[in-house]
Design a protein around this motif. Structure first.
Motif, PDB file in Angstrom:
ATOM      1  N   LEU A  17     -34.006  90.711  79.287  1.00 39.67           N
ATOM      2  CA  LEU A  17     -33.347  89.603  78.594  1.00 39.67           C
ATOM      3  C   LEU A  17     -33.201  88.387  79.493  1.00 39.67           C
ATOM      4  CD1 LEU A  17     -30.556  91.296  76.452  1.00 39.67           C
ATOM      5  CD2 LEU A  17     -32.502  89.983  75.651  1.00 39.67           C
ATOM      6  N   SER A  18     -32.883  88.604  80.755  1.00 40.21           N
ATOM      7  CA  SER A  18     -32.743  87.474  81.673  1.00 40.21           C
ATOM      8  C   SER A  18     -34.080  86.780  81.881  1.00 40.21           C
ATOM      9  CB  SER A  18     -32.155  87.928  83.001  1.00 40.21           C
ATOM     10  OG  SER A  18     -33.059  88.765  83.689  1.00 40.21           O
ATOM     11  N   MET A  19     -35.161  87.543  81.925  1.00 35.14           N
ATOM     12  CA  MET A  19     -36.482  86.936  82.044  1.00 35.14           C
ATOM     13  C   MET A  19     -36.827  86.160  80.777  1.00 35.14           C
ATOM     14  SD  MET A  19     -39.963  88.587  83.516  1.00 35.14           S
ATOM     15  CE  MET A  19     -40.286  89.745  82.221  1.00 35.14           C
ATOM     16  N   MET A  20     -36.455  86.678  79.632  1.00 41.09           N
ATOM     17  CA  MET A  20     -36.704  85.978  78.373  1.00 41.09           C
ATOM     18  C   MET A  20     -35.866  84.703  78.273  1.00 41.09           C
ATOM     19  SD  MET A  20     -36.818  89.279  75.949  1.00 41.09           S
ATOM     20  CE  MET A  20     -37.820  88.919  74.548  1.00 41.09           C
ATOM     21  N   VAL A  21     -34.649  84.755  78.793  1.00 44.31           N
ATOM     22  CA  VAL A  21     -33.808  83.554  78.815  1.00 44.31           C
ATOM     23  C   VAL A  21     -34.456  82.493  79.699  1.00 44.31           C
ATOM     24  CG1 VAL A  21     -31.612  82.662  79.696  1.00 44.31           C
ATOM     25  CG2 VAL A  21     -31.639  84.664  78.231  1.00 44.31           C
TER      26      VAL A  21
ATOM     27  N   LEU B 248     -47.106  77.267  85.476  1.00 44.91           N
ATOM     28  CA  LEU B 248     -46.213  77.277  86.635  1.00 44.91           C
ATOM     29  C   LEU B 248     -44.761  77.100  86.199  1.00 44.91           C
ATOM     30  CD1 LEU B 248     -45.758  77.175  89.737  1.00 44.91           C
ATOM     31  CD2 LEU B 248     -46.028  74.706  89.539  1.00 44.91           C
ATOM     32  N   THR B 249     -44.543  76.228  85.238  1.00 45.08           N
ATOM     33  CA  THR B 249     -43.184  75.997  84.751  1.00 45.08           C
ATOM     34  C   THR B 249     -42.625  77.240  84.066  1.00 45.08           C
ATOM     35  OG1 THR B 249     -43.763  73.679  84.426  1.00 45.08           O
ATOM     36  CG2 THR B 249     -41.764  74.457  83.364  1.00 45.08           C
ATOM     37  N   LEU B 250     -43.432  77.896  83.260  1.00 42.61           N
ATOM     38  CA  LEU B 250     -42.964  79.111  82.582  1.00 42.61           C
ATOM     39  C   LEU B 250     -42.727  80.244  83.576  1.00 42.61           C
ATOM     40  CD1 LEU B 250     -45.190  79.060  79.386  1.00 42.61           C
ATOM     41  CD2 LEU B 250     -42.766  78.506  79.565  1.00 42.61           C
ATOM     42  N   ALA B 251     -43.603  80.378  84.555  1.00 48.42           N
ATOM     43  CA  ALA B 251     -43.406  81.418  85.568  1.00 48.42           C
ATOM     44  C   ALA B 251     -42.156  81.147  86.402  1.00 48.42           C
ATOM     45  CB  ALA B 251     -44.632  81.506  86.473  1.00 48.42           C
ATOM     46  N   THR B 252     -41.920  79.882  86.727  1.00 51.76           N
ATOM     47  CA  THR B 252     -40.714  79.533  87.474  1.00 51.76           C
ATOM     48  C   THR B 252     -39.471  79.860  86.659  1.00 51.76           C
ATOM     49  OG1 THR B 252     -41.879  77.782  88.633  1.00 51.76           O
ATOM     50  CG2 THR B 252     -39.481  77.647  88.607  1.00 51.76           C
ATOM     51  N   GLY B 253     -39.499  79.577  85.374  1.00 56.11           N
ATOM     52  CA  GLY B 253     -38.355  79.899  84.521  1.00 56.11           C
ATOM     53  C   GLY B 253     -38.083  81.387  84.468  1.00 56.11           C
ATOM     54  N   ALA B 254     -39.138  82.186  84.351  1.00 55.53           N
ATOM     55  CA  ALA B 254     -38.960  83.640  84.278  1.00 55.53           C
ATOM     56  C   ALA B 254     -38.423  84.196  85.594  1.00 55.53           C
ATOM     57  CB  ALA B 254     -40.278  84.309  83.921  1.00 55.53           C
ATOM     58  N   VAL B 255     -39.003  83.775  86.700  1.00 57.63           N
ATOM     59  CA  VAL B 255     -38.551  84.276  88.006  1.00 57.63           C
ATOM     60  C   VAL B 255     -37.145  83.783  88.311  1.00 57.63           C
ATOM     61  CG1 VAL B 255     -39.009  84.173  90.479  1.00 57.63           C
ATOM     62  CG2 VAL B 255     -40.880  84.566  88.891  1.00 57.63           C
ATOM     63  N   ALA B 256     -36.849  82.545  87.957  1.00 55.89           N
ATOM     64  CA  ALA B 256     -35.508  82.024  88.186  1.00 55.89           C
ATOM     65  C   ALA B 256     -34.478  82.764  87.338  1.00 55.89           C
ATOM     66  CB  ALA B 256     -35.467  80.532  87.879  1.00 55.89           C
ATOM     67  N   GLY B 257     -34.866  83.166  86.136  1.00 55.11           N
ATOM     68  CA  GLY B 257     -33.959  83.973  85.320  1.00 55.11           C
ATOM     69  C   GLY B 257     -33.650  85.306  85.975  1.00 55.11           C
ATOM     70  N   LEU B 258     -34.670  85.928  86.556  1.00 52.61           N
ATOM     71  CA  LEU B 258     -34.448  87.195  87.258  1.00 52.61           C
ATOM     72  C   LEU B 258     -33.581  87.014  88.501  1.00 52.61           C
ATOM     73  CD1 LEU B 258     -37.986  88.808  87.028  1.00 52.61           C
ATOM     74  CD2 LEU B 258     -35.907  89.550  85.871  1.00 52.61           C
ATOM     75  N   VAL B 259     -33.837  85.947  89.249  1.00 52.06           N
ATOM     76  CA  VAL B 259     -33.044  85.689  90.454  1.00 52.06           C
ATOM     77  C   VAL B 259     -31.592  85.391  90.082  1.00 52.06           C
ATOM     78  CG1 VAL B 259     -32.735  84.075  92.371  1.00 52.06           C
ATOM     79  CG2 VAL B 259     -34.995  84.967  91.853  1.00 52.06           C
TER      80      VAL B 259
END
Length: 92
Positions: free
Chosen positions: A7-11, A33-44
């Motif tokens: 869920l955090s990655m989806m957010v 790159l923007t979508l990958a950054t959003g997913a990784v930042a959600g996990l972090v």
């Protein structure tokens, strides 16, 4: 715990998708790159808030994931270049 991680990655993906959808393409370096950054930042963000608050606050961890994702995606946005005010060439 796996559900909250997904869920955090989806957010993060949702935040990045909303950011790229609202801004012109020229403002972000690359959509992937923007979508990958959003997913990784959600996990972090989820990991940080989960470590601080513990497993008993799932909504707060998702809010932390969204916040960190929004901050890191906003760092990718490039401002439009404008000419600097003043003379264009130095005078001798």
């Amino acid at each position: 715990m796996i559900v909250l991680t997904l869920l955090s990655m989806m957010v993060g993906l949702a935040v990045a998708g909303a950011a790229t959808g609202r801004r012109p393409r020229a403002d972000f370096p690359h959509r992937a790159l923007t979508l990958a950054t959003g997913a990784v930042a959600g996990l972090v963000g989820w990991g940080i808030v989960h470590a601080v608050l513990g497993p008993g606050a799932p909504l707060a961890t998702l809010a932390g994931a969204a916040t960190v994702s929004a901050v890191l995606v906003s760092l990718l946005a490039r401002p439009r270049t404008r000419p600097l005010p003043g003379p264009s060439a130095p005078t001798l």
